[in-house]
Design a protein around this motif. Structure first.
Motif, PDB file in Angstrom:
ATOM      1  N   GLY A  62      22.788   5.653  64.945  1.00  0.00           N
ATOM      2  CA  GLY A  62      21.485   5.164  65.381  1.00  0.00           C
ATOM      3  C   GLY A  62      20.643   4.540  64.284  1.00  0.00           C
ATOM      4  N   ALA A  63      21.215   4.349  63.096  1.00  0.00           N
ATOM      5  CA  ALA A  63      20.465   3.769  61.980  1.00  0.00           C
ATOM      6  C   ALA A  63      20.467   2.243  62.060  1.00  0.00           C
ATOM      7  CB  ALA A  63      21.055   4.211  60.644  1.00  0.00           C
ATOM      8  N   SER A  64      19.503   1.648  61.380  1.00  0.00           N
ATOM      9  CA  SER A  64      19.461   0.198  61.258  1.00  0.00           C
ATOM     10  C   SER A  64      19.085  -0.169  59.828  1.00  0.00           C
ATOM     11  CB  SER A  64      18.475  -0.409  62.251  1.00  0.00           C
ATOM     12  OG  SER A  64      17.189   0.130  62.058  1.00  0.00           O
ATOM     13  N   LYS A  65      19.545  -1.352  59.426  1.00  0.00           N
ATOM     14  CA  LYS A  65      19.266  -1.802  58.062  1.00  0.00           C
ATOM     15  C   LYS A  65      17.782  -2.115  57.944  1.00  0.00           C
ATOM     16  CE  LYS A  65      21.517  -5.376  56.658  1.00  0.00           C
ATOM     17  NZ  LYS A  65      22.290  -6.447  56.012  1.00  0.00           N
ATOM     18  N   GLU A  66      17.164  -1.519  56.944  1.00  0.00           N
ATOM     19  CA  GLU A  66      15.727  -1.677  56.739  1.00  0.00           C
ATOM     20  C   GLU A  66      15.407  -2.598  55.566  1.00  0.00           C
ATOM     21  OE1 GLU A  66      12.762   1.714  57.225  1.00  0.00           O
ATOM     22  OE2 GLU A  66      13.035   1.624  55.039  1.00  0.00           O
ATOM     23  N   THR A 123      31.395  -2.360  55.109  1.00  0.00           N
ATOM     24  CA  THR A 123      31.209  -2.496  56.550  1.00  0.00           C
ATOM     25  C   THR A 123      31.573  -1.216  57.303  1.00  0.00           C
ATOM     26  OG1 THR A 123      33.390  -3.518  56.754  1.00  0.00           O
ATOM     27  CG2 THR A 123      31.496  -5.002  56.531  1.00  0.00           C
ATOM     28  N   ALA A 124      32.512  -0.442  56.795  1.00  0.00           N
ATOM     29  CA  ALA A 124      32.867   0.819  57.464  1.00  0.00           C
ATOM     30  C   ALA A 124      31.682   1.782  57.452  1.00  0.00           C
ATOM     31  CB  ALA A 124      34.080   1.453  56.801  1.00  0.00           C
ATOM     32  N   SER A 125      31.030   1.918  56.310  1.00  0.00           N
ATOM     33  CA  SER A 125      29.867   2.806  56.218  1.00  0.00           C
ATOM     34  C   SER A 125      28.708   2.277  57.064  1.00  0.00           C
ATOM     35  CB  SER A 125      29.439   2.973  54.761  1.00  0.00           C
ATOM     36  OG  SER A 125      28.466   3.969  54.649  1.00  0.00           O
ATOM     37  N   GLN A 126      28.545   0.971  57.117  1.00  0.00           N
ATOM     38  CA  GLN A 126      27.516   0.385  57.975  1.00  0.00           C
ATOM     39  C   GLN A 126      27.793   0.733  59.439  1.00  0.00           C
ATOM     40  OE1 GLN A 126      27.505  -3.816  57.061  1.00  0.00           O
ATOM     41  NE2 GLN A 126      27.246  -3.410  54.880  1.00  0.00           N
ATOM     42  N   GLY A 127      29.070   0.710  59.834  1.00  0.00           N
ATOM     43  CA  GLY A 127      29.436   1.066  61.195  1.00  0.00           C
ATOM     44  C   GLY A 127      29.117   2.522  61.507  1.00  0.00           C
ATOM     45  N   ALA A 147      38.420  11.135  52.119  1.00  0.00           N
ATOM     46  CA  ALA A 147      39.730  10.790  51.570  1.00  0.00           C
ATOM     47  C   ALA A 147      40.379   9.744  52.471  1.00  0.00           C
ATOM     48  CB  ALA A 147      40.594  12.037  51.480  1.00  0.00           C
ATOM     49  N   ARG A 148      41.226   8.932  51.885  1.00  0.00           N
ATOM     50  CA  ARG A 148      41.829   7.832  52.648  1.00  0.00           C
ATOM     51  C   ARG A 148      42.515   8.318  53.923  1.00  0.00           C
ATOM     52  NH1 ARG A 148      45.026   2.764  50.335  1.00  0.00           N
ATOM     53  NH2 ARG A 148      44.146   3.579  48.414  1.00  0.00           N
ATOM     54  N   GLN A 149      43.261   9.429  53.848  1.00  0.00           N
ATOM     55  CA  GLN A 149      44.002   9.904  55.022  1.00  0.00           C
ATOM     56  C   GLN A 149      43.077  10.410  56.124  1.00  0.00           C
ATOM     57  OE1 GLN A 149      43.965  11.488  52.069  1.00  0.00           O
ATOM     58  NE2 GLN A 149      43.749  13.690  52.383  1.00  0.00           N
ATOM     59  N   ALA A 150      41.808  10.642  55.818  1.00  0.00           N
ATOM     60  CA  ALA A 150      40.853  11.126  56.822  1.00  0.00           C
ATOM     61  C   ALA A 150      39.998  10.003  57.412  1.00  0.00           C
ATOM     62  CB  ALA A 150      39.947  12.185  56.194  1.00  0.00           C
ATOM     63  N   GLN A 151      40.143   8.805  56.907  1.00  0.00           N
ATOM     64  CA  GLN A 151      39.324   7.693  57.378  1.00  0.00           C
ATOM     65  C   GLN A 151      39.842   7.158  58.709  1.00  0.00           C
ATOM     66  OE1 GLN A 151      39.095   4.830  54.149  1.00  0.00           O
ATOM     67  NE2 GLN A 151      38.055   6.289  52.813  1.00  0.00           N
ATOM     68  N   GLY A 152      38.930   6.582  59.485  1.00  0.00           N
ATOM     69  CA  GLY A 152      39.299   5.962  60.753  1.00  0.00           C
ATOM     70  C   GLY A 152      39.507   6.936  61.902  1.00  0.00           C
ATOM     71  N   ASP A 169      21.851  -1.658  50.107  1.00  0.00           N
ATOM     72  CA  ASP A 169      20.978  -1.792  51.266  1.00  0.00           C
ATOM     73  C   ASP A 169      20.530  -0.401  51.714  1.00  0.00           C
ATOM     74  OD1 ASP A 169      21.500  -4.515  51.148  1.00  0.00           O
ATOM     75  OD2 ASP A 169      23.002  -4.455  52.753  1.00  0.00           O
ATOM     76  N   ILE A 170      19.317  -0.329  52.255  1.00  0.00           N
ATOM     77  CA  ILE A 170      18.773   0.922  52.781  1.00  0.00           C
ATOM     78  C   ILE A 170      18.865   0.879  54.299  1.00  0.00           C
ATOM     79  CG2 ILE A 170      16.721   2.389  52.980  1.00  0.00           C
ATOM     80  CD1 ILE A 170      17.770   2.237  50.117  1.00  0.00           C
ATOM     81  N   TRP A 171      19.528   1.879  54.863  1.00  0.00           N
ATOM     82  CA  TRP A 171      19.651   2.031  56.312  1.00  0.00           C
ATOM     83  C   TRP A 171      18.799   3.218  56.735  1.00  0.00           C
ATOM     84  CZ3 TRP A 171      23.095  -0.600  59.778  1.00  0.00           C
ATOM     85  CH2 TRP A 171      23.746  -1.686  59.179  1.00  0.00           C
ATOM     86  N   ARG A 172      17.945   3.035  57.720  1.00  0.00           N
ATOM     87  CA  ARG A 172      17.014   4.064  58.183  1.00  0.00           C
ATOM     88  C   ARG A 172      17.589   4.810  59.394  1.00  0.00           C
ATOM     89  NH1 ARG A 172      13.260   6.416  55.861  1.00  0.00           N
ATOM     90  NH2 ARG A 172      12.608   4.421  55.004  1.00  0.00           N
TER      91      ARG A 172
END
Length: 183
Positions: free
Chosen positions: A150-154, A140-144, A102-107, A166-169
């Motif tokens: 410890g994941a990287s874009k595969e 970008t938030a989910s990528q962070g 939820a928005r209030q729980a982000q960050g 995109d698939i992140w491993r």
């Protein structure tokens, strides 16, 4: 009587409780599912019966898949603030850890805390040896979060059902620790 009931694990972290959904969580889920900001990378906002169908699917996933969606609740209040999933529905590329707050729980670091605990459970209790996160290229938030876990874009622009992502491993926790120790 509770037909088809399953025992959904409960995972506790310092600030969170990951547990099965209960009917009392529906209003909170419907609120964040209706928020265009929260849902901008996952097909857009949902309301009314569509929000109910999503809620029922999340609650029922454990019955069908032997893994599924956890309600993310703040530990002190036990109020639902989002969900974290360990799942692989039919047609999905691989087992995934996913997360929405939820928005209030982000960050506040909740996504890393919840998804990290869920991944440890997947590796230690469910016997997973790998996991992915399916992430919209603009999220970008989910990528962070994935990077902090410890994941990287595969792979980029993978067609999945009616969208591309995109698939992140994710590596097993021991490999993440080894990688951090080598750095």
């Amino acid at each position: 009587m509770n037909y088809g009931a399953v025992d959904i694990p409960v995972i506790e972290t310092e600030r969170l409780r990951l547990r099965g959904f209960e009917l009392r969580d529906f209003d909170a889920v419907a609120a964040y599912k209706a928020d265009p900001h929260v849902m901008r990378y996952t097909g857009g906002p949902e309301s009314g019966f569509n929000a109910w169908k999503s809620f029922a699917a999340m609650a029922g996933s454990w019955v069908l898949l032997d893994s599924g969606y956890f309600c993310i609740a703040e530990k002190d209040s036990d109020i639902c603030i989002g969900h974290c999933a360990l799942f692989k529905p039919p047609g999905w590329p691989e087992r995934e850890v996913g997360y929405t707050l939820a928005r209030q729980a982000q960050g506040k670091g909740y996504a890393v805390e919840a998804a990290g605990a869920a991944l440890r459970f997947a590796y230690d209790e469910l016997g997973w040896d790998t996991a992915i996160s399916v992430i919209d290229p603009a999220n970008t938030a989910s990528q962070g979060v994935a990077r902090r876990l410890g994941a990287s874009k595969e792979r980029e622009s993978v067609p999945i059902w009616d969208f591309t992502a995109d698939i992140w491993r994710h590596l097993p926790p021991a490999q993440v620790l080894a990688r951090k120790g080598a750095a």
